[in-house]
Design a protein around this motif. Sequence first.
Motif, PDB file in Angstrom:
ATOM      1  N   SER A 146       0.934  -1.122   0.032  1.00 38.49           N
ATOM      2  CA  SER A 146       0.015  -0.115  -0.203  1.00 38.49           C
ATOM      3  C   SER A 146       0.834   1.183   0.061  1.00 38.49           C
ATOM      4  CB  SER A 146      -0.844  -0.066   1.169  1.00 38.49           C
ATOM      5  OG  SER A 146      -1.726   1.083   1.163  1.00 38.49           O
ATOM      6  N   ILE A 147       0.807   2.088  -0.941  1.00 34.99           N
ATOM      7  CA  ILE A 147       1.516   3.430  -1.266  1.00 34.99           C
ATOM      8  C   ILE A 147       0.757   4.509  -1.037  1.00 34.99           C
ATOM      9  CG2 ILE A 147       3.359   4.422  -2.675  1.00 34.99           C
ATOM     10  CD1 ILE A 147       3.726   1.659  -3.946  1.00 34.99           C
ATOM     11  N   SER A 148       0.697   5.155  -0.252  1.00 31.54           N
ATOM     12  CA  SER A 148      -0.101   6.735  -0.198  1.00 31.54           C
ATOM     13  C   SER A 148       0.870   7.657   0.007  1.00 31.54           C
ATOM     14  CB  SER A 148      -0.944   6.468   0.863  1.00 31.54           C
ATOM     15  OG  SER A 148      -0.374   5.982   2.186  1.00 31.54           O
ATOM     16  N   LEU A 149       0.031   8.871  -0.307  1.00 32.59           N
ATOM     17  CA  LEU A 149       0.771  10.192  -0.201  1.00 32.59           C
ATOM     18  C   LEU A 149       0.845  10.497   1.137  1.00 32.59           C
ATOM     19  CD1 LEU A 149       1.999  12.379  -2.115  1.00 32.59           C
ATOM     20  CD2 LEU A 149      -0.018  13.440  -2.012  1.00 32.59           C
ATOM     21  N   LEU A 150       1.889  11.078   1.756  1.00 32.02           N
ATOM     22  CA  LEU A 150       2.031  11.390   3.197  1.00 32.02           C
ATOM     23  C   LEU A 150       1.440  12.675   3.348  1.00 32.02           C
ATOM     24  CD1 LEU A 150       3.450  10.913   5.773  1.00 32.02           C
ATOM     25  CD2 LEU A 150       5.408  12.431   5.046  1.00 32.02           C
ATOM     26  N   PRO A 151       0.511  12.782   4.069  1.00 31.62           N
ATOM     27  CA  PRO A 151      -0.416  14.122   4.067  1.00 31.62           C
ATOM     28  C   PRO A 151       0.444  15.265   5.032  1.00 31.62           C
ATOM     29  CG  PRO A 151      -1.181  12.525   5.967  1.00 31.62           C
ATOM     30  CD  PRO A 151      -0.055  11.771   5.022  1.00 31.62           C
ATOM     31  N   GLU A 152      -0.112  16.511   4.337  1.00 29.49           N
ATOM     32  CA  GLU A 152       0.537  17.529   5.065  1.00 29.49           C
ATOM     33  C   GLU A 152      -0.426  18.422   5.376  1.00 29.49           C
ATOM     34  OE1 GLU A 152       3.204  19.455   2.183  1.00 29.49           O
ATOM     35  OE2 GLU A 152       4.400  17.911   2.056  1.00 29.49           O
ATOM     36  N   ASN A 153      -1.154  18.146   6.557  1.00 27.81           N
ATOM     37  CA  ASN A 153      -2.417  18.681   7.049  1.00 27.81           C
ATOM     38  C   ASN A 153      -2.461  19.538   8.302  1.00 27.81           C
ATOM     39  OD1 ASN A 153      -1.517  16.628   8.862  1.00 27.81           O
ATOM     40  ND2 ASN A 153      -3.201  15.149   8.465  1.00 27.81           N
ATOM     41  N   GLY A 154      -1.500  20.057   8.776  1.00 26.88           N
ATOM     42  CA  GLY A 154      -1.220  21.108   9.968  1.00 26.88           C
ATOM     43  C   GLY A 154      -1.363  20.219  11.259  1.00 26.88           C
TER      44      GLY A 154
ATOM     45  N   ASN B  45       2.129   8.418  19.209  1.00 28.18           N
ATOM     46  CA  ASN B  45       1.595   8.190  18.281  1.00 28.18           C
ATOM     47  C   ASN B  45       0.002   8.313  18.587  1.00 28.18           C
ATOM     48  OD1 ASN B  45       3.947   7.617  17.179  1.00 28.18           O
ATOM     49  ND2 ASN B  45       3.679   5.435  17.046  1.00 28.18           N
ATOM     50  N   ARG B  46      -0.757   9.104  17.796  1.00 30.59           N
ATOM     51  CA  ARG B  46      -2.157   9.331  18.029  1.00 30.59           C
ATOM     52  C   ARG B  46      -2.775   9.572  16.876  1.00 30.59           C
ATOM     53  NH1 ARG B  46      -3.111  15.314  20.503  1.00 30.59           N
ATOM     54  NH2 ARG B  46      -1.707  16.311  19.033  1.00 30.59           N
ATOM     55  N   TRP B  47      -4.168   9.852  16.863  1.00 33.36           N
ATOM     56  CA  TRP B  47      -4.975  10.295  15.886  1.00 33.36           C
ATOM     57  C   TRP B  47      -5.282  11.673  15.927  1.00 33.36           C
ATOM     58  CZ3 TRP B  47      -6.898   6.908  12.048  1.00 33.36           C
ATOM     59  CH2 TRP B  47      -6.843   5.679  12.244  1.00 33.36           C
ATOM     60  N   ASP B  48      -5.492  12.278  14.981  1.00 28.17           N
ATOM     61  CA  ASP B  48      -5.678  13.764  14.867  1.00 28.17           C
ATOM     62  C   ASP B  48      -7.020  13.992  15.084  1.00 28.17           C
ATOM     63  OD1 ASP B  48      -5.408  16.548  14.548  1.00 28.17           O
ATOM     64  OD2 ASP B  48      -5.162  16.438  12.232  1.00 28.17           O
TER      65      ASP B  48
ATOM     66  N   MET C 128       7.344  11.233  10.812  1.00 27.76           N
ATOM     67  CA  MET C 128       7.956  12.374  11.105  1.00 27.76           C
ATOM     68  C   MET C 128       7.104  13.207  12.203  1.00 27.76           C
ATOM     69  SD  MET C 128       9.155  13.759   7.480  1.00 27.76           S
ATOM     70  CE  MET C 128       8.252  12.917   6.340  1.00 27.76           C
ATOM     71  N   THR C 129       5.791  12.733  12.676  1.00 25.25           N
ATOM     72  CA  THR C 129       5.128  13.452  13.273  1.00 25.25           C
ATOM     73  C   THR C 129       4.298  12.698  14.394  1.00 25.25           C
ATOM     74  OG1 THR C 129       2.961  13.235  11.989  1.00 25.25           O
ATOM     75  CG2 THR C 129       4.514  15.184  11.627  1.00 25.25           C
ATOM     76  N   GLY C 130       4.127  11.226  14.367  1.00 24.20           N
ATOM     77  CA  GLY C 130       3.594  10.580  15.129  1.00 24.20           C
ATOM     78  C   GLY C 130       2.005  10.343  14.882  1.00 24.20           C
ATOM     79  N   GLN C 131       1.653  10.999  13.717  1.00 24.68           N
ATOM     80  CA  GLN C 131      -0.067  10.789  13.533  1.00 24.68           C
ATOM     81  C   GLN C 131      -0.262   9.457  13.046  1.00 24.68           C
ATOM     82  OE1 GLN C 131      -1.262  13.833  10.555  1.00 24.68           O
ATOM     83  NE2 GLN C 131      -3.548  12.763  10.761  1.00 24.68           N
ATOM     84  N   ILE C 132      -1.213   8.908  13.703  1.00 24.27           N
ATOM     85  CA  ILE C 132      -1.908   7.710  13.353  1.00 24.27           C
ATOM     86  C   ILE C 132      -2.652   7.946  12.136  1.00 24.27           C
ATOM     87  CG2 ILE C 132      -3.286   5.824  13.803  1.00 24.27           C
ATOM     88  CD1 ILE C 132      -2.379   5.938  16.714  1.00 24.27           C
ATOM     89  N   LEU C 133      -2.623   7.140  10.824  1.00 20.54           N
ATOM     90  CA  LEU C 133      -3.111   7.681   9.710  1.00 20.54           C
ATOM     91  C   LEU C 133      -4.245   6.409   9.457  1.00 20.54           C
ATOM     92  CD1 LEU C 133      -0.032   8.367   7.626  1.00 20.54           C
ATOM     93  CD2 LEU C 133      -1.725   9.944   8.622  1.00 20.54           C
ATOM     94  N   ASP C 134      -4.250   5.256   9.896  1.00 19.38           N
ATOM     95  CA  ASP C 134      -4.944   4.328   9.786  1.00 19.38           C
ATOM     96  C   ASP C 134      -4.502   3.004  10.586  1.00 19.38           C
ATOM     97  OD1 ASP C 134      -3.902   1.903   7.824  1.00 19.38           O
ATOM     98  OD2 ASP C 134      -2.998   3.824   7.140  1.00 19.38           O
ATOM     99  N   ALA C 135      -5.602   2.094  10.960  1.00 23.37           N
ATOM    100  CA  ALA C 135      -5.159   0.857  11.747  1.00 23.37           C
ATOM    101  C   ALA C 135      -5.801  -0.045  11.297  1.00 23.37           C
ATOM    102  CB  ALA C 135      -5.499   1.499  13.164  1.00 23.37           C
TER     103      ALA C 135
END
Length: 894
Positions: A245-253, A287-290, A383-390
């Motif tokens: 699975s290849i996905s674009l790394l989000p830049e979402n603030g 590591n956590r959700w936004d 780079m940020t610890g944001q959980i993107l999916d699980a």
Amino acid sequence: MQKLFTCALAFGISLSAILVPASLRAEDAKEGDKSAEKKEEPSKPADGQKPPSKFEQLTGKMKKVEGLWTLYHNDQQLLVALAPGDLGKNYIVLTSIARGISSGMVLGGMSWGFDDDVIWTFRKVGEKIHVVRRNVRFQAKKGTPEASAVELAYSDSVLYALPILTATPQGGHLVDMTGIFMSDDQQIGRAIGRGAAFAKDRSTWAKVKAFPRNVELQVAAIYAGSGPLDTVSDPRGMQVNVHYSISLLPENGYKPRAADDRLGYFLTVIKDFSNKEDDEQFVRYVNRWDLQKADSEATLSPPKEPIIFYIEKTVPIRLRPVVREAIMEWNKAFEKIGFADAIQVRQQRDDDSWDPEDVRYNTFRWITAEAGFAMGPSRVNPMTGQILDADIIFDASFLRHWKSDYETFTQEDARLLMGGDAHDAPLGRIFDDPHGSPLGLGNGHRHAPGAQCALGRGMQQQMGFAAAALAARGALKDGELPEEFVHEALKEVVMHEVGHTLGLRHNFKASAWKPLAEIDGADQATVASVMDYTPANIAPKGAKQARYYTPTIGPYDYWAIEYGYKPLAKESEELAKIASRTNEPGHDYATDEDTRSIDSDPLANRFDLGSEPLAFAERQMKVAGELLPLVVDRTVKDGEGYQRARQAFGLLFSEYWRTAYFASRFPGGIHVHRDHKGDQDARPPFRVVEADQQRRAMKLLAETAFDTPQYDPEVLNHLAATRWSHWGIRDHLRLDYPIHDYVSMMQARILSQLTNGLTLARLHDSELKVAADADAYTLAEHLRTLVDAVFSEWKSPGEAKEYSNRAPYVSSFRRNLQRMTLNRLADLVTVDTGAPEDARTLARMHLRDLDGALGKLLDDDQRQLDDYSRAHLLDSRERIRQVLEARLELRSIN
């Protein structure tokens, strides 16, 4: 990709939970058509027309898929059209096993690669496209001298150089990515073992899909091996579907949140050379959700984007309500910090067409891999610890508690049950496996460096113990566990795995929150956190059966969610206040690396219960001991073989010795606290376990584990092994029950814990860590207590009379125990075990004393010894004298 702990629980259940942002759901239906494969037949040029371009020649006969990238493929080749804007961007690459072989770690649904998430970028170099893995561990503030130093010291890794085949009509570059994915770069063949080699000529594409933000590739990889596997029809052509699975790394603030060592989250760790706050310049993010409030001013507000779990349709219908309830339990913690309906649960319909492997979907999936595990890995922005999916995966074998595996025990079984990373190893070798787990129970899944969840396999053993115990009491119906037991166990496992997907690590001190008496009567949480591994709470004979497992999350879970997710105005200051509450009841924290047998805190255990592990051990040993004589009558029906009796006996036997092992962690034990200076009522980092507790533990072991066990001969003669001989059945070296071997295995683990170099070194040091006028359990007292308990027949001879081979002076179990203990004392004298020199001299002294005691005993004419005992004593004296006469090579002291 960092994985969140699931465990260790290593149970065997698997469900599908999908976390989908609300803003994407409406898009999903539209994008389904975009991901469809489009086959374009090349057209032949008419007379006088321009011939097809090189691009058309290369792609004309291939299937076209449009999305994040435009893909062209046939059965065994993949061409990718990279637009100019695709270069220089960051992509997360996640590898998983979509279809496994139900062996080892190659299991369907298993995430692959247990390090940082992989970040790719593409660079054009001459006539090639370089595929570069970004090194995201080191950084410095742009424009500073440190940034220049980082650039000189650390570099990215160039993984592949892809020749540019031709330009695309849109001005991009066409490259062949077949070799990247149609290979064994992920070393799956090594995990399969048995000489498994990737067979490129037979491997094909199983799926090629593209969406606006991600590409999903699945290779039907063929591996040719040499050795047989029960789960594979022919090892010469094993098929493993490997999903990329290849996905674009989000830049979402997204704003990262700093971690704190007083409570446990999975971490994203960066070394920032501009950071002046940390001595080693590490920056650690949880590591956590936004998760953000839709109305930031409201006391209670729904989030802008809720966390949505989809229960996959693979989950049995009768268990779906339990799964839903377990997931929703976590909303209690989120409501307390101002989020309404932070977590939502939906059921996948039979006619739903969404793809669980789409990066926008996270599945709670139920599989049947016969591997006994559960896990909750997550994809994290490194780079940020944001959980993107699980994803959460449960193996259904969790529910099958009667297994032939329990009919036999091996050294590995004993090690997994009772902890073995420090056993039988000198000090210098015990760190070979820094993440070894003393009660991992195998088939664990490692989610991050130092994090392995083995709850599933352990729960399977606990369900088996419960089944054996309840069967012996006549409380099973048709050999099955009560429905309430299954539901309570399943609910706890689901809560545990959801906790991992929220970012939480294990907390193995949570079970020490309440005394057993309060747990047995609890209507609320029985443990401080569902992130512990909790055993089945089986009431002793005559006592009222309380809850088998905790029904909800505990105080530690509320506290941890508050730290990770509470909206904070002055974040640094308020986080410090939250973390400073570590001394509140139920907030104690110890995780995986704190539960190895080389670690000191006897309250940090897996599958223990109550604030007094010794009381729990006494209870479990009593329960098991009372039920062992009943297994034949209560577990076998007329017309059945006796295999279930052997399985039940093995489960009760293992629980007896597993819990006895808890006592062996008290001598030399040190209570460990994570309080910081300035915390309210802050405790010191270390406190030596009370001397009376260490003595109580040794007394318990002397009266139980070291005493002669009593087993009913009638029962032992009915413990028949499974007589089928075919694949999927563990072979038995002996059909009858080798009771001496099994007892010796278990005693060896306990002896190893009591005499290993670290235990003895801690005992020696602890004498200086208590006040001079305070009671202390010393190294000298420990070795004398052990020797007196094991060799009591030698040192304090009983009644002088005539003994026989049927009624020996020293029983067969005690003879084996004494031999093992002599070997331990001999090692202390002659081998560098890492123990203090005082331990060596004390061991030598005890061997001399034992030699003297043996001389008196053997010369006593009033005591007519049996042949077994006399031979044992003579042999022991010879062994002791060989050790005492051995040349001593003193270690040099620098």
